[in-house]
Design a protein around this motif. Structure first.
Motif, PDB file in Angstrom:
ATOM      1  N   UNK A 140     -54.737  57.770 -10.723  1.00  0.00           N
ATOM      2  CA  UNK A 140     -54.461  58.499 -11.966  1.00  0.00           C
ATOM      3  C   UNK A 140     -54.598  60.016 -11.822  1.00  0.00           C
ATOM      4  N   UNK A 141     -55.617  60.547 -11.116  1.00  0.00           N
ATOM      5  CA  UNK A 141     -55.653  62.004 -10.928  1.00  0.00           C
ATOM      6  C   UNK A 141     -54.451  62.531 -10.143  1.00  0.00           C
ATOM      7  N   UNK A 142     -53.926  61.694  -9.223  1.00  0.00           N
ATOM      8  CA  UNK A 142     -52.788  62.130  -8.418  1.00  0.00           C
ATOM      9  C   UNK A 142     -51.505  62.225  -9.246  1.00  0.00           C
ATOM     10  N   UNK A 143     -51.450  61.534 -10.374  1.00  0.00           N
ATOM     11  CA  UNK A 143     -50.275  61.613 -11.236  1.00  0.00           C
ATOM     12  C   UNK A 143     -50.070  63.053 -11.711  1.00  0.00           C
ATOM     13  N   UNK A 144     -51.143  63.713 -12.103  1.00  0.00           N
ATOM     14  CA  UNK A 144     -51.046  65.103 -12.553  1.00  0.00           C
ATOM     15  C   UNK A 144     -50.607  66.027 -11.420  1.00  0.00           C
ATOM     16  N   UNK A 145     -51.118  65.737 -10.233  1.00  0.00           N
ATOM     17  CA  UNK A 145     -50.736  66.543  -9.072  1.00  0.00           C
ATOM     18  C   UNK A 145     -49.237  66.396  -8.799  1.00  0.00           C
ATOM     19  N   UNK A 146     -48.758  65.161  -8.860  1.00  0.00           N
ATOM     20  CA  UNK A 146     -47.341  64.923  -8.588  1.00  0.00           C
ATOM     21  C   UNK A 146     -46.455  65.489  -9.695  1.00  0.00           C
ATOM     22  N   UNK A 147     -46.964  65.506 -10.927  1.00  0.00           N
ATOM     23  CA  UNK A 147     -46.218  66.159 -12.013  1.00  0.00           C
ATOM     24  C   UNK A 147     -45.981  67.628 -11.681  1.00  0.00           C
ATOM     25  N   UNK A 148     -47.005  68.287 -11.194  1.00  0.00           N
ATOM     26  CA  UNK A 148     -46.871  69.701 -10.832  1.00  0.00           C
ATOM     27  C   UNK A 148     -45.904  69.870  -9.669  1.00  0.00           C
ATOM     28  N   UNK A 149     -45.995  68.959  -8.684  1.00  0.00           N
ATOM     29  CA  UNK A 149     -45.098  69.041  -7.536  1.00  0.00           C
ATOM     30  C   UNK A 149     -43.650  68.800  -7.947  1.00  0.00           C
ATOM     31  N   UNK A 150     -43.456  67.832  -8.831  1.00  0.00           N
ATOM     32  CA  UNK A 150     -42.096  67.526  -9.288  1.00  0.00           C
ATOM     33  C   UNK A 150     -41.517  68.698 -10.076  1.00  0.00           C
ATOM     34  N   UNK A 151     -42.332  69.284 -10.922  1.00  0.00           N
ATOM     35  CA  UNK A 151     -41.872  70.417 -11.734  1.00  0.00           C
ATOM     36  C   UNK A 151     -41.436  71.571 -10.839  1.00  0.00           C
ATOM     37  N   UNK A 152     -42.214  71.844  -9.806  1.00  0.00           N
ATOM     38  CA  UNK A 152     -41.886  72.917  -8.871  1.00  0.00           C
ATOM     39  C   UNK A 152     -40.641  72.567  -8.060  1.00  0.00           C
ATOM     40  N   UNK A 153     -40.529  71.298  -7.663  1.00  0.00           N
ATOM     41  CA  UNK A 153     -39.374  70.864  -6.864  1.00  0.00           C
ATOM     42  C   UNK A 153     -38.080  70.975  -7.658  1.00  0.00           C
TER      43      UNK A 153
ATOM     44  N   UNK B 263     -46.144  51.908  -6.967  1.00  0.00           N
ATOM     45  CA  UNK B 263     -45.857  53.240  -6.442  1.00  0.00           C
ATOM     46  C   UNK B 263     -45.286  53.117  -5.037  1.00  0.00           C
ATOM     47  N   UNK B 264     -44.623  54.168  -4.601  1.00  0.00           N
ATOM     48  CA  UNK B 264     -44.096  54.199  -3.243  1.00  0.00           C
ATOM     49  C   UNK B 264     -45.230  54.505  -2.271  1.00  0.00           C
ATOM     50  N   UNK B 265     -45.334  53.677  -1.228  1.00  0.00           N
ATOM     51  CA  UNK B 265     -46.303  53.888  -0.149  1.00  0.00           C
ATOM     52  C   UNK B 265     -45.510  53.889   1.155  1.00  0.00           C
ATOM     53  N   UNK B 266     -45.257  55.056   1.687  1.00  0.00           N
ATOM     54  CA  UNK B 266     -44.388  55.154   2.850  1.00  0.00           C
ATOM     55  C   UNK B 266     -42.986  54.704   2.460  1.00  0.00           C
ATOM     56  N   UNK B 267     -42.431  53.765   3.236  1.00  0.00           N
ATOM     57  CA  UNK B 267     -41.071  53.286   2.972  1.00  0.00           C
ATOM     58  C   UNK B 267     -41.042  52.030   2.105  1.00  0.00           C
ATOM     59  N   UNK B 268     -42.181  51.662   1.533  1.00  0.00           N
ATOM     60  CA  UNK B 268     -42.263  50.440   0.727  1.00  0.00           C
ATOM     61  C   UNK B 268     -42.774  50.733  -0.677  1.00  0.00           C
ATOM     62  N   UNK B 269     -42.547  49.777  -1.579  1.00  0.00           N
ATOM     63  CA  UNK B 269     -43.093  49.854  -2.927  1.00  0.00           C
ATOM     64  C   UNK B 269     -44.225  48.839  -3.031  1.00  0.00           C
ATOM     65  N   UNK B 270     -45.408  49.312  -3.418  1.00  0.00           N
ATOM     66  CA  UNK B 270     -46.578  48.428  -3.457  1.00  0.00           C
ATOM     67  C   UNK B 270     -47.321  48.584  -4.786  1.00  0.00           C
ATOM     68  N   UNK B 271     -48.022  47.516  -5.213  1.00  0.00           N
ATOM     69  CA  UNK B 271     -48.818  47.619  -6.447  1.00  0.00           C
ATOM     70  C   UNK B 271     -50.060  48.477  -6.242  1.00  0.00           C
ATOM     71  N   UNK B 272     -50.462  49.148  -7.311  1.00  0.00           N
ATOM     72  CA  UNK B 272     -51.700  49.930  -7.290  1.00  0.00           C
ATOM     73  C   UNK B 272     -52.839  48.984  -7.665  1.00  0.00           C
ATOM     74  N   UNK B 273     -53.774  48.793  -6.760  1.00  0.00           N
ATOM     75  CA  UNK B 273     -54.908  47.898  -7.017  1.00  0.00           C
ATOM     76  C   UNK B 273     -55.895  48.542  -7.983  1.00  0.00           C
ATOM     77  N   UNK B 274     -56.563  47.698  -8.745  1.00  0.00           N
ATOM     78  CA  UNK B 274     -57.529  48.200  -9.729  1.00  0.00           C
ATOM     79  C   UNK B 274     -58.576  49.085  -9.061  1.00  0.00           C
TER      80      UNK B 274
END
Length: 377
Positions: A343-356, A325-336
């Motif tokens: 995973x809960x933030x994925x749903x939040x970003x889906x809503x944000x993307x849909x609105x955008x 995922x993007x973390x600031x200006x870099x791409x970093x792995x999501x640690x276990x």
């Protein structure tokens, strides 16, 4: 051409001219109106005019050799009197210019630009080494006459803003561009896939630029010149565009599931020519746009096995599967250990993307007209 009623040659220094003033000057020296129109569409202002060479006019504007040669000669004649006046002023003020060696180039002030005249070059042959900021290519647009100027500076690498405005990542990629086709494809695919998966999981548009300084290591590669800036356009040689275009075949082997989603979100590489009057070698900034449209990515999390060329076995190997995922200006792995938050933030970003996406076509009339003028080619 709207607003082109100024037929007189502009009185301001050439580096201060806007695109309309460049058109007025071209008209004053008798350039064909069709060529003037094409140069105007390419948004050539005074600073860009100082960088143009004959080859660029012939390749990008489709100009015949005669008119192209004529414009460059007239441009050089335009600069010569300016340069002579400045030399005379320096002498009157009693200033002296010293050179470190006969083969070095002397830098002279020209407005707010740095203009360099090579001692061994023909009279009137100037090149621009400007460090001015410049705008990136319009996102997800094929703009026929768009080009960059070497040493101009793109906006810095950035994180997600509103998911529609693209985040940016820069890679110099100068050494990698000289590799054989297999190694080059692997290196290019690795960087593109890493950036793409990071953007898709964050639901943000993005552009990754190759041929642009993006790290301290990049500065070290260009001889450690501390004057180089993050985002500075350098350009890379492209011997065969098909090598870059073919690199996307690694999607099939790097992505285990929903690979068709990645294919839809990752645009084909675009090649933006870099203008450099100091050298005749043709170079490019290679750019890849990422567009994770909500109807494609909604509810999904993407992982990737990044390709790597193993020198010991002379084969392409694939790394352990990662969620990025993007973390600031870099791409970093999501640690276990962070999965519980991710995973809960994925749903939040889906809503944000849909609105955008719903709101992206609503803009101020002035802004829409300005964008329409820039993108109509």
């Amino acid at each position: 051409m709207a607003g082109c009623n100024n037929a007189d040659k502009p009185e301001e220094p050439p580096d201060k001219w806007n695109d309309l003033q460049v058109s007025a000057w071209l008209r004053s020296i008798g350039v064909n109106e069709n060529y003037i129109e094409e140069i105007y569409k390419a948004e050539v202002d005074g600073k860009i005019l100082l960088c143009l060479n004959q080859d660029h006019l012939m390749s990008s504007i489709s100009m015949k050799s005669g008119p192209a040669f004529f414009i460059i000669q007239k441009r050089n004649e335009l600069l010569s009197p300016q340069q002579k006046r400045k030399e005379k002023n320096k002498q009157n003020e009693g200033t002296k210019t010293s050179t470190k060696s006969k083969d070095s180039s002397e830098q002279k002030s020209f407005g707010d630009q740095a203009v360099v005249k090579d001692i061994q070059s023909a009279p009137g042959q100037f090149s621009l080494i400007s460090k001015d900021d410049c705008k990136p290519r319009p996102f997800d647009q094929d703009v026929i006459y768009f080009s960059y100027v070497k040493h101009r500076v793109l906006p810095p690498a950035s994180g997600a803003f509103n998911l529609i405005q693209p985040c940016h990542e820069h890679k110099l990629f100068a050494a990698d561009a000289l590799l054989d086709s297999t190694r080059l494809q692997v290196k290019f695919a690795r960087e593109v896939l890493k950036f793409a998966i990071g953007c898709m999981n964050f639901r943000t548009n993005g552009t990754i630029h190759f041929g642009v300084i993006g790290s301290k290591e990049d500065v070290d590669y260009v001889h450690g010149d501390t004057d180089y800036k993050h985002g500075e356009i350098i350009g890379i040689p492209v011997q065969n565009k098909d090598i870059f275009l073919g690199a996307l075949k690694y999607i099939d082997r790097s992505v285990s599931s929903d690979k068709e989603h990645v294919c839809k979100c990752v645009r084909s590489p675009r090649f933006v020519e870099v203008m450099d009057q100091e050298k005749n070698d043709k170079t490019y900034v290679v750019e890849v746009d990422i567009i994770p449209s909500i109807h494609i990515v909604e509810g999904k999390v993407y992982s990737v096995k990044l390709p790597n060329f193993k020198e010991s076995t002379n084969k392409v190997k694939f790394a352990k599967e990662l969620i990025l995922q993007r973390v600031g200006s870099k791409t970093k792995p999501v640690r276990v250990k962070n999965f519980g938050n991710f995973f809960p933030m994925v749903k939040v970003r889906d809503s944000q993307r849909k609105e955008a996406e719903k709101n992206q076509f609503f803009c101020a009339p002035g802004l829409c007209q300005n964008l329409g003028r820039k993108l109509t080619m």
